[in-house]
Design a protein around this motif. Structure first.
Motif, mmCIF file in Angstrom:
data_model
loop_
_atom_site.group_PDB
_atom_site.id
_atom_site.type_symbol
_atom_site.label_atom_id
_atom_site.label_comp_id
_atom_site.label_asym_id
_atom_site.label_seq_id
_atom_site.Cartn_x
_atom_site.Cartn_y
_atom_site.Cartn_z
ATOM 1 N N GLU A 1 -18.792 -4.310 1.958
ATOM 2 C CA GLU A 1 -18.167 -3.006 2.173
ATOM 3 C C GLU A 1 -16.987 -3.096 3.128
ATOM 4 O O GLU A 1 -16.238 -2.132 3.294
ATOM 5 N N ALA A 2 -16.803 -4.260 3.761
ATOM 6 C CA ALA A 2 -15.702 -4.430 4.703
ATOM 7 C C ALA A 2 -14.361 -4.322 3.981
ATOM 8 O O ALA A 2 -14.140 -4.976 2.961
ATOM 9 N N ARG A 3 -13.474 -3.497 4.527
ATOM 10 C CA ARG A 3 -12.140 -3.345 3.924
ATOM 11 C C ARG A 3 -11.339 -4.633 4.019
ATOM 12 O O ARG A 3 -10.373 -4.818 3.273
ATOM 13 N N GLU B 1 4.110 4.196 7.000
ATOM 14 C CA GLU B 1 3.867 4.364 5.571
ATOM 15 C C GLU B 1 2.440 4.015 5.173
ATOM 16 O O GLU B 1 2.075 4.140 4.001
ATOM 17 N N VAL B 2 1.615 3.542 6.126
ATOM 18 C CA VAL B 2 0.255 3.126 5.807
ATOM 19 C C VAL B 2 -0.736 3.842 6.716
ATOM 20 O O VAL B 2 -0.366 4.380 7.770
ATOM 21 N N ALA B 3 -1.970 3.845 6.297
ATOM 22 C CA ALA B 3 -3.066 4.344 7.123
ATOM 23 C C ALA B 3 -3.774 3.147 7.737
ATOM 24 O O ALA B 3 -4.027 2.145 7.062
ATOM 25 N N ILE B 4 -4.080 3.231 9.014
ATOM 26 C CA ILE B 4 -4.787 2.153 9.697
ATOM 27 C C ILE B 4 -6.282 2.464 9.697
ATOM 28 O O ILE B 4 -6.709 3.538 10.118
ATOM 29 N N GLN C 1 -16.804 2.014 9.856
ATOM 30 C CA GLN C 1 -16.228 3.338 10.035
ATOM 31 C C GLN C 1 -15.482 3.413 11.355
ATOM 32 O O GLN C 1 -15.903 2.863 12.373
ATOM 33 N N GLY C 2 -14.373 4.111 11.340
ATOM 34 C CA GLY C 2 -13.611 4.298 12.564
ATOM 35 C C GLY C 2 -12.662 3.145 12.837
ATOM 36 O O GLY C 2 -12.820 2.024 12.327
ATOM 37 N N HIS D 1 -12.896 9.245 13.326
ATOM 38 C CA HIS D 1 -13.835 8.634 12.387
ATOM 39 C C HIS D 1 -13.147 8.260 11.082
ATOM 40 O O HIS D 1 -13.684 7.513 10.286
ATOM 41 N N GLY D 2 -11.976 8.790 10.856
ATOM 42 C CA GLY D 2 -11.229 8.492 9.649
ATOM 43 C C GLY D 2 -10.047 7.602 9.950
ATOM 44 O O GLY D 2 -9.947 6.983 11.022
ATOM 45 N N PRO D 3 -9.099 7.508 9.034
ATOM 46 C CA PRO D 3 -7.925 6.655 9.242
ATOM 47 C C PRO D 3 -7.027 7.192 10.344
ATOM 48 O O PRO D 3 -7.005 8.399 10.623
#
Length: 845
Positions: free
Chosen positions: A348-350, A393-396, A402-403, A410-412
């Motif tokens: 599940e790791a991104r 331009e990206v989400a970290i 999570q987090g 808790h989100g990007p």
């Protein structure tokens, strides 16, 4: 684009016929008039060309054949079913349950499109299975540089104790799920993989049950693919993974306070598995066993809903109270099948997402059939520089969970929304320890129609699709678990954020055969015993009976006090004395406060509805409800509904004495309904016996207390009359005696009469019979303590005479009954050293 989409929504529904001839066309046009696809966002109802998709037009045409009042009635029926069945969940960090929020419209997917989606899911599931096999096996992918070692080792879900263990049953992944949504190109994209212990399948099942009942004709006419074959295949696959023909399978849950406990109970009940907690299990030799009221029984397969790290405090997280000490060693010795294998959550790791395309080419020689969000793991220099150069331009996201490390969100984290200081801190963190971060393409979720006050409106959603590994390959649930965001602009959906769920209909052009989990009759070996009863379940059943019986006793006192107050005659000292005794007993029981003792009206109010007094009727029914929550897989929907209705009734404020008496009487009727359901519907196995033993033990104790309070040595007729009312024996007494209440006959009827179902003797006789029917837990041949105490109490009640049954004898009897109830708990339930029952280890039983 937006205007044309809205126009298409109203015009596209009339392609087959003119507005004047098409039934319900105006109604559909009204519903969809303001439906506008969000700019640049894919939508389920409106296709990319601006016209409604055919499957939705077909649905709304059929939906419009229902009258508006009929639609609202069916919506109400669906909501009522959810409430009465107690379908619920907990938001993260909350202790109270929330009612399950089901959207009234399903998500529709055409069968042809579903086949394409399914092909991508199957390919991905098989790829992840092969990656897990290598990570915990030969390790070639890391050795040959296909995956950087840090991308694996950096995850807390990578479990070194599992390395080298070949999964019993042959599979690392028995159940795989993927969160998907439509990408910018209109195709389905993977938003995330779920390999740890995928949740949602039980809620998807509940969603289907509710909506298919509310709109039965519509559901049938749309030719919706059934989900029962998926669960059948999954159940059979788990059975086949064990090493004996009739394995014992358990659903391992963290317990009643888990966010998705209702789902765990639903799956256990629907699949026919045991619902177990870590404390229910024990290791002996090379096997896992369930602690039951008949000793230890072997468990073959665990469908876990507990995260890997908490499974074994000896080899994994030492602080865990959710797992089983020694479980990993049993796994190492091939002693139990665990689905999914511990350590599977590493996928599940991104951090791994960016490597999956090349891994797919390596294993299958082909590209991924279903793309995922573009992801750059910052543990590599080139990817890190790419992310930093395009930071706005990206989400970290966090690379392994999570987090985002170092940030409260808790989100990007979006750099463009940070202050200059925070932005620099984020850049420094990525440069310093890039392995903890990934950059992902900014994605807004695709939308679907939801019903909103007589119209439809687009809302973002995420669809979770489930795949089960079977001997014949991967089987997909046709549909899945859909979550809908309340806000139009959403990047993620969590049920804790006020989201809604939706049923998912895979719609076919041809008729769909009805399927259930019922196998062919000639393939089932007939049996009459339901299976083993875990000690924890027996404990809960026993206390459920006790709580309900305590509530009944309190309600009878409240009703008696209310009636005495309503009918009181001024200047009648005997009657006032009886009122004082009722008040004193309610205070002694913890149903009312000492400060209220001289105020009958306040005593009544507290005893009925106080949330602060542990002995009030409301507190006791709520305790019963909490206990019943841990027994969802064993209680019928009708039984749960009765408990829920009692709680709601007692929580509703009552204004006067008449209202108190009425509320008490109605709740007593509901308690009688529950007792009737248990008596008529529960199988006469160990579970029913423990529920009955709880009721009988508590009724016996309470009846003796009533007798001590109102049949004391100098009791007056008013006191004895109240006692007969409290134990519901007025009619019986009057039919036997043509005179008013007299002490000896009343004591005999209430305490010693074995033919009176409300007497103490009747309860003790029933307890003795139940105890004799349970298996012995000692092999010495000596009579066990619960039986010894029950037989002694029964002998005393059989030989006693009413004339000599004084207050001292009644007090001694009460203590004996309290000791008997405690002895049952200590003997059969999982308390301390008595829990493991090593002398009754049954091996392969």
């Amino acid at each position: 684009m937006a205007d044309s989409a809205g126009q298409g929504a109203s015009e596209g529904t009339s392609e087959a016929a003119s507005p004047r001839t098409r039934p319900g066309h105006r109604r559909v046009a009204q519903w969809t008039r303001d439906y506008v696809r969000l700019p640049g966002i894919p939508d389920e109802y409106i296709a990319q060309d601006g016209t409604p998709r055919a499957v939705w037009s077909r649905f709304f045409d059929a939906f419009a054949s229902l009258a508006p009042a009929d639609i609202e009635r069916r919506f109400g029926a669906a909501d009522r079913h959810l409430r009465e069945a107690g379908v619920s969940y907990r938001a993260p960090g909350e202790s109270a349950e929330r009612l399950w929020p089901l959207s009234h419209l399903p998500l529709l997917i055409d069968e042809a499109e579903w086949q394409q989606l399914a092909a991508g899911i199957v390919q991905r599931a098989e790829l992840l299975e092969l990656v897990l096999r290598d990570i915990y096996g030969e390790g070639r992918l890391i050795a040959e540089g296909a995956i950087p070692a840090a991308a694996i080792a950096g995850s807390a879900e990578y479990l070194r104790p599992v390395c080298g263990i070949k999964p019993p049953g042959g599979r690392y992944l028995s159940l795989y799920a993927a969160d998907v949504g439509r990408g910018p190109d209109g195709r389905w994209w993977v938003l995330g993989d779920r390999t740890q212990a995928p949740s949602g399948s039980g809620y998807a099942l509940e969603n289907r049950l509710v909506l298919s009942r509310a709109f039965a004709s519509l559901y049938k006419s749309m030719n919706v693919e059934r989900v029962a074959p998926f669960f059948e295949a999954f159940r059979d696959a788990l059975r086949a993974s064990a090493d004996r023909d009739e394995p014992r399978i358990g659903v391992l849950t963290p317990g009643a306070f888990s966010e998705t406990y209702f789902e765990h109970a639903t799956l256990a009940r629907y699949l026919g598995f045991l619902l177990v907690e870590g404390d229910d299990l024990a290791v002996s030799g090379d096997r896992i066993h369930i602690r039951t009221v008949a000793g230890l029984k072997r468990l073959d397969v665990l469908l876990r809903r507990v995260d890997s790290n908490f499974l074994d405090p000896l080899e994994l997280d030492a602080s865990s109270h959710l797992g089983v000490p020694g479980l990993i060693d049993v796994l190492r010795k091939d002693g139990v099948v665990i689905a999914n294998m511990p350590g599977s959550g590493v996928l599940e790791a991104r951090a791994l997402l960016g490597f999956l395309p090349s891994l797919c080419r390596r294993f299958f020689g082909e590209e991924l059939k279903m793309p995922h969000i573009a992801t750059w793991w910052c543990g590599q220099k080139a990817a890190r520089e790419e992310v930093l150069s395009r930071l706005d331009e990206v989400a970290i996201e966090g690379a392994y969970g999570q987090g985002v490390p170092g940030f409260q969100s808790h989100g990007p984290v979006l750099a463009g929304e940070l202050s200059a200081t925070e932005r620099e801190r984020l850049k420094a963190a990525i440069n310093e320890r890039g392995i903890d971060y990934v950059g992902q393409e900014l994605v807004r979720l695709s939308t679907m129609p939801v019903w909103d006050q007589g119209r439809i409106t687009p809302r973002p959603f995420v669809l979770r699709v489930f795949a089960a590994a079977t001997p014949r390959g991967w089987t997909l649930m046709p549909g899945g678990f859909c979550r809908i965001a309340e806000q139009p602009d959403a990047r993620a959906v969590s049920m804790g954020d006020g989201a809604r769920a939706a049923d998912v209909w895979v719609v076919s052009d041809k008729q769909v055969a009805a399927r259930t989990l019922l196998p062919a009759s000639d393939s089932v070996r007939i049996r009459r015993i339901a299976g083993v009863l875990p000690s924890r379940a027996a404990d809960n059943l026993f206390w459920l009976g006790r709580y309900l019986e305590r509530a009944e006793a309190t309600l009878r006192l409240v009703r008696a006090l209310g009636m005495q107050q309503r009918d009181a005659v001024k200047g009648s000292p005997n009657q006032m004395h009886a009122v004082e005794r009722i008040q004193r007993l309610l205070v002694t029981w913890g149903a009312a406060s000492q400060a209220s003792r001289t105020q009958p009206a306040k005593v009544i109010a507290e005893a009925l509805q106080s949330e602060e007094q542990f002995g009030s009727a409301l507190s006791l029914v709520r305790s019963a409800q909490r206990t019943a929550t841990s027994l969802r897989e064993r209680l019928s929907p009708d039984a749960w509904q009765v408990i829920t209705e009692m709680t709601e009734r007692l929580a509703h404020e009552v204004e006067d004495d008449d209202g108190v008496v009425s509320a008490a009487e109605l709740t007593l009727q509901e308690l009688a309904s529950f007792a009737g359901l248990a008596q008529e519907n529960m199988n006469r196995a160990a579970g029913w016996r423990f529920l009955e033993m709880g009721r009988r033990a508590e009724r016996a104790i309470n009846t003796v207390r009533f007798a001590r309070q109102f049949a004391y040595d100098d009791a007056e007729a008013e006191d004895l009359d109240i006692l007969l009312t409290l134990v519901d024996c007025q009619i019986t007494y009057r039919s036997r005696y043509l005179i008013g209440p007299i002490l000896a006959p009343v004591r005999d009827l209430v305490v010693l009469d074995p033919y009176n179902p409300r007497s103490v003797a009747f309860q003790v006789q029933a307890l003795t019979e139940h105890i004799l029917s349970l298996p012995a837990l000692r092999e010495s041949g000596l009579i066990e303590r619960p039986q010894r105490l029950a037989v002694a109490a029964q002998a005393m009640l059989t030989t006693a005479e009413a004339a000599t049954l004084d207050a001292k004898t009644l007090f001694a009897l009460e203590q004996d009954l309290l000791n008997l109830a405690d002895a049952i708990g200590l003997h059969y339930f999982p308390h301390g050293p008595n829990a493991s029952r090593p002398e009754k280890l049954t091996g392969l039983a």
